[in-house]
Design a protein around this motif. Structure first.
Motif, short mmCIF file in Angstrom:
data_model
loop_
_atom_site.label_atom_id
_atom_site.label_comp_id
_atom_site.label_asym_id
_atom_site.label_seq_id
_atom_site.Cartn_x
_atom_site.Cartn_y
_atom_site.Cartn_z
N VAL A 1 30.77 44.07 46.52
CA VAL A 1 31.29 43.57 47.79
C VAL A 1 32.37 44.51 48.31
N GLN A 2 32.24 44.87 49.58
CA GLN A 2 33.21 45.76 50.21
C GLN A 2 34.52 45.01 50.47
N SER A 3 35.62 45.60 50.02
CA SER A 3 36.93 45.00 50.23
C SER A 3 37.97 46.10 50.33
N ASN A 4 38.62 46.18 51.49
CA ASN A 4 39.67 47.19 51.72
C ASN A 4 39.19 48.61 51.43
N GLY A 5 38.00 48.91 51.88
CA GLY A 5 37.49 50.27 51.73
C GLY A 5 36.98 50.60 50.35
N GLU A 6 36.89 49.62 49.46
CA GLU A 6 36.38 49.84 48.11
C GLU A 6 35.28 48.82 47.82
N LEU A 7 34.55 49.06 46.74
CA LEU A 7 33.54 48.10 46.29
C LEU A 7 34.04 47.38 45.05
N ILE A 8 33.92 46.05 45.09
CA ILE A 8 34.32 45.21 43.97
C ILE A 8 33.07 44.58 43.37
N LEU A 9 32.95 44.63 42.05
CA LEU A 9 31.80 44.03 41.38
C LEU A 9 31.97 42.52 41.37
N ALA A 10 31.24 41.84 42.25
CA ALA A 10 31.35 40.39 42.38
C ALA A 10 30.39 39.66 41.44
N ARG A 11 29.31 40.31 41.06
CA ARG A 11 28.39 39.72 40.09
C ARG A 11 27.73 40.82 39.29
N LYS A 12 27.70 40.66 37.98
CA LYS A 12 27.11 41.68 37.12
C LYS A 12 25.58 41.59 37.17
N PRO A 13 24.92 42.74 37.13
CA PRO A 13 23.45 42.73 37.13
C PRO A 13 22.90 42.49 35.72
N VAL A 14 21.64 42.14 35.66
CA VAL A 14 20.94 41.97 34.39
C VAL A 14 20.28 43.31 34.02
N TRP A 15 20.41 43.69 32.77
CA TRP A 15 19.79 44.94 32.30
C TRP A 15 18.30 44.75 32.13
N HIS A 16 17.51 45.69 32.66
CA HIS A 16 16.06 45.64 32.54
C HIS A 16 15.59 46.89 31.79
N GLU A 17 14.88 46.68 30.71
CA GLU A 17 14.39 47.80 29.92
C GLU A 17 13.28 48.54 30.68
N THR A 18 13.32 49.86 30.59
CA THR A 18 12.27 50.69 31.17
C THR A 18 11.88 51.77 30.17
N GLU A 19 10.70 52.32 30.34
CA GLU A 19 10.24 53.38 29.46
C GLU A 19 10.97 54.69 29.77
#
Length: 241
Positions: A186-204
């Motif tokens: 989320v953009q806040s005061n010219g920076e990005l804040i991690l508002a929700r962590k993503p889920v890791w997805h395995e790939t080859e």
């Protein structure tokens, strides 16, 4: 630095600003290979920012960033295939019932375009039936949503990357509308804040290598544009060994 990023035709300054913020944030997290407008391998989609983070002897990590500046833009790509399919089947069944009844009540709609009567088509549009026209419009809208409005879900289903981030302005962030499995920046005061962590997805490992190759291709395309290198400059004599 904003001025160094070329705004694509039809792209707003707000969207370009979100892409720049994502580009900077990714590099701060160790993603040393990044590019904008990257066409994904084995997928018809192009993403706003793609990033690759090396990991020593491992095959590294890949991340996709999609920037959304408007709620309508966010919701357009956040469709659910299973829900849309259920609605489409229901409306399609209603269409079949309507057509069956219209054949009985309007036999003149039959078009003799086949050798066998049972295969003749019917011109249902000729009577301007309000209910039938509405059903046809609903089917068209649902089909368009099914094929063109499920980008977020499709990227995860195809395992196009290990991590997926949605980049939004602060006023657009709504937790229930963040796609399942995606993180939110989320953009806040010219920076990005991690508002929700993503889920890791395995790939080859091969998929990550192809992902990195697409980043390199996108980066080369940008440099060619900046250095004014035309296609004719590199499409001459074949100099490959």
């Amino acid at each position: 630095m904003d001025q160094r990023i070329t705004i694509r035709r039809g792209e707003t300054e707000a969207h370009t600003r979100l892409k720049r913020l994502a580009f900077v944030w990714a590099q701060r997290q160790g993603y040393s290979a990044c590019a904008m407008e990257v066409a994904l391998p084995r997928c018809r989609y192009r993403v706003d920012v793609a990033a690759y983070r090396p990991d020593g002897k491992q095959s590294g990590a890949t991340a996709i960033f999609e920037c959304k500046q408007a709620l309508v833009d966010l919701r357009r790509d956040n469709g659910c295939t299973s829900t849309t399919m259920r609605r489409l089947k229901k409306v399609h069944h209603r269409r079949e019932v309507l057509e069956r009844n219209l054949r009985v009540h309007y036999p003149a709609l039959r078009v003799a375009d086949s050798l066998f009567v049972e295969f003749d088509s019917h011109n249902f549009a000729a009577i301007e039936h309000r209910g039938y026209k509405q059903v046809v419009r609903q089917i068209q809208a649902l089909q368009n949503r099914l094929f063109d409005c499920t980008k977020f879900e499709t990227l995860i289903r195809y395992r196009c990357a290990n991590l997926f981030f949605l980049v939004l302005p602060d006023e657009l962030f709504r937790e229930p509308e963040i796609p399942i499995g995606w993180g939110a920046l989320v953009q806040s005061n010219g920076e990005l804040i991690l508002a929700r962590k993503p889920v890791w997805h395995e790939t080859e490992p091969e998929s990550r290598l192809r992902f990195l190759q697409q980043i390199a291709i996108a980066g080369t395309r940008v440099l060619n544009r900046q250095l004014e290198i035309a296609f004719e400059d590199v499409a001459g004599a074949d100099c490959r060994p």
